[in-house]
Scaffold this active site. Structure first.
Site: not given
Ligand code: TNX
Length: 496
Positions: A309-310
């Protein structure tokens, strides 16, 4: 008026309120067949219900009987009305029978029996008291889950939680028939699992957490203990090592993983998206191979979660190529790859699983290849969100999620381009940026985790908020007896 408070709601329940109940006393025993797995379930049941029945051990004795006896509770394996994880429970004045085809079904039938008994049974200090009999109403229940994947995720990376904490969470999951515990074992702020071939990951990368506390990590022996503890409660551990982003703890531990060749400092704040493994270096794939190999060897479950993710520092092509390369590493160690919904753009094998966290994720292309999904939509299932604007803990980027929001929705209606047949089920992540201890975890998890368990287990046609909130309210005294720190949402008239 409600006739029972079983949660998740079974597929079919008949309670015979006029009929005489079954009474648990010092003379009650649990009959099990000559099967180690069922014997273990019988011992759990005895532990859960025995203190209120008899003052001293063996309390409710577990007997390996070929047959079942009047006055006893029988657990039987064999052709039952319900298949797979299903069970059939029959309670009458003279006996209780729980029948299932698989031990998992017996375990779930036992959770249902617990919930047919009064909440004080769960209290650790309870003693037998003739003025307060332990009664189960006469009942006939036939039950099985809607979804195979009924999960929770605990982020042990942002803040570390001890083996004892995680075992407590597992015990609470088991009461609600949840069967997957996804552990988010590495992120920017911490690496939480010992890797023998890269020892600095845990030693250095595990040495802090959000806010700068001491952090921690699981030794391989402790991880094995967690896996076994979960397995005995029919919960599969799903390990996640997030990559290529969310990797500052690893990058800080080994300079070679950085394109610059220089290790950054440890990180204790909560921004996301700034870190990435050096995807051009061969050593990165050696690292991934070693980590996946060691964790896969300690994990009997079929899954390995690669995060994904991200990642804000890589273009789509570079990111997809990385995911595809890691996919073959995971396969070479005999595991099925899971990743957050960003991985859906890569060429995934049909055995891959995509975990949808963005409410607008559209994995149709991956689903067309045979990929299955787990629904974790942040606006309903992220139990690290606040209940309302006054909640002292939690985040709110995906909105606030009060008791009704966690329950009153359906995964099939949410992701209209994913057919129910492609949904393995649902999972509730609890990210730990704002929670530092298990009491805080409980406050965010309850009541929502129990509500989500019903979304995962019960047929859609058996779910309605107005009826449900009455059953939910009846769990407050049970949580009190178990010492659970739960949120008294004003949307529910909690029982005392
Ligand atoms: C998004 S969900 C993230 C996490 C954070 C979370 C906090 C996701 C795959 N990544 O790194 O902890 O939001 O709500």
């Amino acid at each position: 008026m409600r006739t029972h408070a079983i949660l998740p709601n079974p597929e079919s329940v008949e309670i015979a309120l006029g009929a005489a109940p079954f009474r648990i006393t010092a003379d009650t025993a649990i009959d099990v067949p000559d099967d180690e797995r069922v014997l273990a379930i019988g011992r759990f049941l005895s532990e859960w219900i025995g203190r209120a029945a008899a003052a001293t051990p063996p309390r409710v004795e577990v007997v390996r009987a070929g047959a079942t006896h009047a006055g006893h509770i029988a657990l039987t394996l064999g052709a039952a009305a319900a298949a797979d994880e299903g069970y059939e429970l029959t309670a009458a004045a003279d006996r209780v029978t729980i029948a299932a085809r698989e031990p998992a079904g017996l375990f779930y039938g036992v959770q249902t029996l617990r919930q047919l008994l009064p909440p004080f049974v769960e209290f650790g200090g309870v003693r037998p008291d003739p003025s307060r009999p332990v009664l189960a109403p006469a009942a006939h229940i036939v039950d099985r889950p809607r979804f195979a994947w009924r999960g929770a995720m605990l982020d042990v990376a942002r803040h570390f939680f001890t083996v004892e904490d995680v075992e407590r969470y597992i015990d609470l999951m088991a009461l609600y028939k949840l069967n997957r515990l996804h552990l988010h074992l590495a992120d920017d702020q911490g690496w939480r699992i010992e890797i023998a071939s890269w020892p600095n990951l845990a030693r250095h990368g595990g040495s802090t957490q959000v806010g700068g506390g001491p952090g921690g990590f699981y030794t391989q022996a402790q991880y094995a203990e967690l896996v076994a503890y979960a397995a005995s409660r029919f919960i599969t551990i799903v390990p996640e090592i997030d990559m290529p982003g969310h990797t500052n703890a690893a990058l800080a531990s080994y300079p070679a993983l950085n394109c610059s060749g220089q290790a950054p400092p440890l990180y204790t704040d909560t921004n996301v998206g700034f870190s990435a493994l050096c995807i051009e270096r061969d050593v990165t794939y050696q690292f991934v191979d070693d980590v996946v190999r060691e964790i896969a060897a300690m994990t009997p479950g079929p899954y390995f979660h690669i995060g994904g993710d991200e990642v804000k520092t890589l273009g789509a092509d570079a990111y997809n190529a990385f995911v595809e390369r890691v996919q073959s590493i995971v396969a070479s160690h005999g595991k099925q790859m899971i990743g957050w919904d960003e991985i859906a753009g890569a060429r995934l094998q049909p055995t891959a699983i995509v975990q949808l966290w963005r409410p607008k994720a559209s994995p149709a292309g991956a689903v067309a290849r045979g990929v299955k999904v787990i629904v974790s939509s942040a606006n309903r299932l992220y139990i690290d969100m606040k209940y309302d604007s006054h909640t002292p803990l939690g985040l709110n980027w995906a909105g606030t999620i009060d008791a009704r929001d966690a329950y009153d929705w359906d995964p099939v209606a949410m992701y209209t381009d994913v057919p129910e047949s492609a949904m393995l089920g649902i999972e509730a992540p609890l990210w730990s940026e704002t929670v530092t201890n298990i009491r805080d975890v409980e406050l965010l998890a309850f009541p929502r985790l129990a509500e989500i368990a019903e979304v995962a287990w019960s047929p859609a046609k058996r779910r309605a908020w107005d009826e449900f909130k009455g059953r939910l309210a009846a769990h407050a005294p049970r949580w009190t007896a178990l010492g659970v720190n739960f949120y008294r949402s004003p949307q529910v008239e909690w029982e005392r």
